[in-house]
Scaffold this motif. Structure first.
Motif, PDB file in Angstrom:
ATOM      1  N   GLY A  22      21.035 -32.433  77.562  1.00  0.00           N
ATOM      2  CA  GLY A  22      20.346 -32.045  76.340  1.00  0.00           C
ATOM      3  C   GLY A  22      20.626 -30.610  75.962  1.00  0.00           C
ATOM      4  N   LYS A  23      20.650 -29.739  76.963  1.00  0.00           N
ATOM      5  CA  LYS A  23      20.923 -28.322  76.720  1.00  0.00           C
ATOM      6  C   LYS A  23      22.334 -28.144  76.154  1.00  0.00           C
ATOM      7  CE  LYS A  23      19.236 -24.140  77.467  1.00  0.00           C
ATOM      8  NZ  LYS A  23      18.111 -23.658  76.704  1.00  0.00           N
ATOM      9  N   VAL A  24      23.287 -28.879  76.717  1.00  0.00           N
ATOM     10  CA  VAL A  24      24.674 -28.798  76.237  1.00  0.00           C
ATOM     11  C   VAL A  24      24.763 -29.312  74.801  1.00  0.00           C
ATOM     12  CG1 VAL A  24      27.009 -29.714  76.541  1.00  0.00           C
ATOM     13  CG2 VAL A  24      25.718 -28.884  78.520  1.00  0.00           C
ATOM     14  N   LYS A  25      24.154 -30.461  74.535  1.00  0.00           N
ATOM     15  CA  LYS A  25      24.182 -31.021  73.182  1.00  0.00           C
ATOM     16  C   LYS A  25      23.550 -30.060  72.179  1.00  0.00           C
ATOM     17  CE  LYS A  25      24.195 -35.963  74.125  1.00  0.00           C
ATOM     18  NZ  LYS A  25      23.453 -37.228  73.981  1.00  0.00           N
ATOM     19  N   VAL A  28      25.968 -27.179  71.562  1.00  0.00           N
ATOM     20  CA  VAL A  28      27.080 -27.585  70.699  1.00  0.00           C
ATOM     21  C   VAL A  28      26.580 -27.737  69.264  1.00  0.00           C
ATOM     22  CG1 VAL A  28      28.748 -29.418  70.203  1.00  0.00           C
ATOM     23  CG2 VAL A  28      28.414 -28.653  72.554  1.00  0.00           C
ATOM     24  N   GLY A  29      25.396 -28.313  69.109  1.00  0.00           N
ATOM     25  CA  GLY A  29      24.805 -28.448  67.784  1.00  0.00           C
ATOM     26  C   GLY A  29      24.565 -27.103  67.129  1.00  0.00           C
ATOM     27  N   ASP A  30      24.108 -26.131  67.919  1.00  0.00           N
ATOM     28  CA  ASP A  30      23.908 -24.774  67.402  1.00  0.00           C
ATOM     29  C   ASP A  30      25.239 -24.163  66.967  1.00  0.00           C
ATOM     30  OD1 ASP A  30      21.155 -24.807  67.850  1.00  0.00           O
ATOM     31  OD2 ASP A  30      21.288 -23.737  69.769  1.00  0.00           O
ATOM     32  N   GLN A  38      21.584 -31.013  67.510  1.00  0.00           N
ATOM     33  CA  GLN A  38      20.553 -30.114  68.042  1.00  0.00           C
ATOM     34  C   GLN A  38      19.293 -30.913  68.385  1.00  0.00           C
ATOM     35  OE1 GLN A  38      20.132 -27.452  64.736  1.00  0.00           O
ATOM     36  NE2 GLN A  38      21.495 -25.914  65.601  1.00  0.00           N
ATOM     37  N   ALA A  39      18.866 -31.746  67.458  1.00  0.00           N
ATOM     38  CA  ALA A  39      17.658 -32.550  67.667  1.00  0.00           C
ATOM     39  C   ALA A  39      17.841 -33.526  68.814  1.00  0.00           C
ATOM     40  CB  ALA A  39      17.297 -33.303  66.389  1.00  0.00           C
ATOM     41  N   GLN A  42      17.515 -31.601  72.017  1.00  0.00           N
ATOM     42  CA  GLN A  42      16.126 -31.256  72.301  1.00  0.00           C
ATOM     43  C   GLN A  42      15.356 -32.473  72.814  1.00  0.00           C
ATOM     44  OE1 GLN A  42      14.928 -29.594  68.551  1.00  0.00           O
ATOM     45  NE2 GLN A  42      15.734 -27.572  69.037  1.00  0.00           N
ATOM     46  N   THR A  43      15.623 -33.623  72.203  1.00  0.00           N
ATOM     47  CA  THR A  43      14.962 -34.858  72.623  1.00  0.00           C
ATOM     48  C   THR A  43      15.346 -35.211  74.056  1.00  0.00           C
ATOM     49  OG1 THR A  43      14.894 -35.685  70.364  1.00  0.00           O
ATOM     50  CG2 THR A  43      14.690 -37.322  72.109  1.00  0.00           C
ATOM     51  N   GLU A  44      16.630 -35.073  74.369  1.00  0.00           N
ATOM     52  CA  GLU A  44      17.097 -35.391  75.720  1.00  0.00           C
ATOM     53  C   GLU A  44      16.495 -34.435  76.753  1.00  0.00           C
ATOM     54  OE1 GLU A  44      21.210 -37.036  77.648  1.00  0.00           O
ATOM     55  OE2 GLU A  44      21.081 -36.580  75.528  1.00  0.00           O
ATOM     56  N   GLN A  45      16.367 -33.169  76.391  1.00  0.00           N
ATOM     57  CA  GLN A  45      15.735 -32.208  77.296  1.00  0.00           C
ATOM     58  C   GLN A  45      14.276 -32.587  77.534  1.00  0.00           C
ATOM     59  OE1 GLN A  45      16.587 -27.870  76.795  1.00  0.00           O
ATOM     60  NE2 GLN A  45      17.724 -28.623  75.026  1.00  0.00           N
ATOM     61  N   SER A  46      13.585 -32.965  76.474  1.00  0.00           N
ATOM     62  CA  SER A  46      12.176 -33.364  76.606  1.00  0.00           C
ATOM     63  C   SER A  46      12.039 -34.576  77.509  1.00  0.00           C
ATOM     64  CB  SER A  46      11.579 -33.667  75.234  1.00  0.00           C
ATOM     65  OG  SER A  46      11.540 -32.500  74.452  1.00  0.00           O
TER      66      SER A  46
END
Length: 63
Positions: A22-25, A28-30, A38-39, A42-46
């Motif tokens: 999630g952090k990597v995604k 990359v989104g940023d 990005q979303a 964030q969802t994967e990190q959560s």
């Protein structure tokens, strides 16, 4: 039971893996200004944080 401890370790690893992916995604989104990515990150990190919390609760009840 050896299998039971291994499962907990696998679940903890999966939680950390979800957080990392999630952090990597999100990064990359940023970098590419991709709000969807990005979303998703964030969802994967959560999801990873929730799994990790569930494992901590399991550990408390094992003791």
């Amino acid at each position: 039971m050896p299998g039971k401890d291994d499962m907990g370790t696998d679940d903890k690893f999966d939680a950390k893996a979800d957080q990392l992916k999630g952090k990597v995604k999100e990064g990359v989104g940023d970098a590419t200004d991709d709000q969807g990515l990005q979303a998703e990150g964030q969802t994967e990190q959560s999801k990873g944080h929730l799994k990790e919390a569930a494992e901590k609760v399991k550990d408390v009840f094992k003791k």
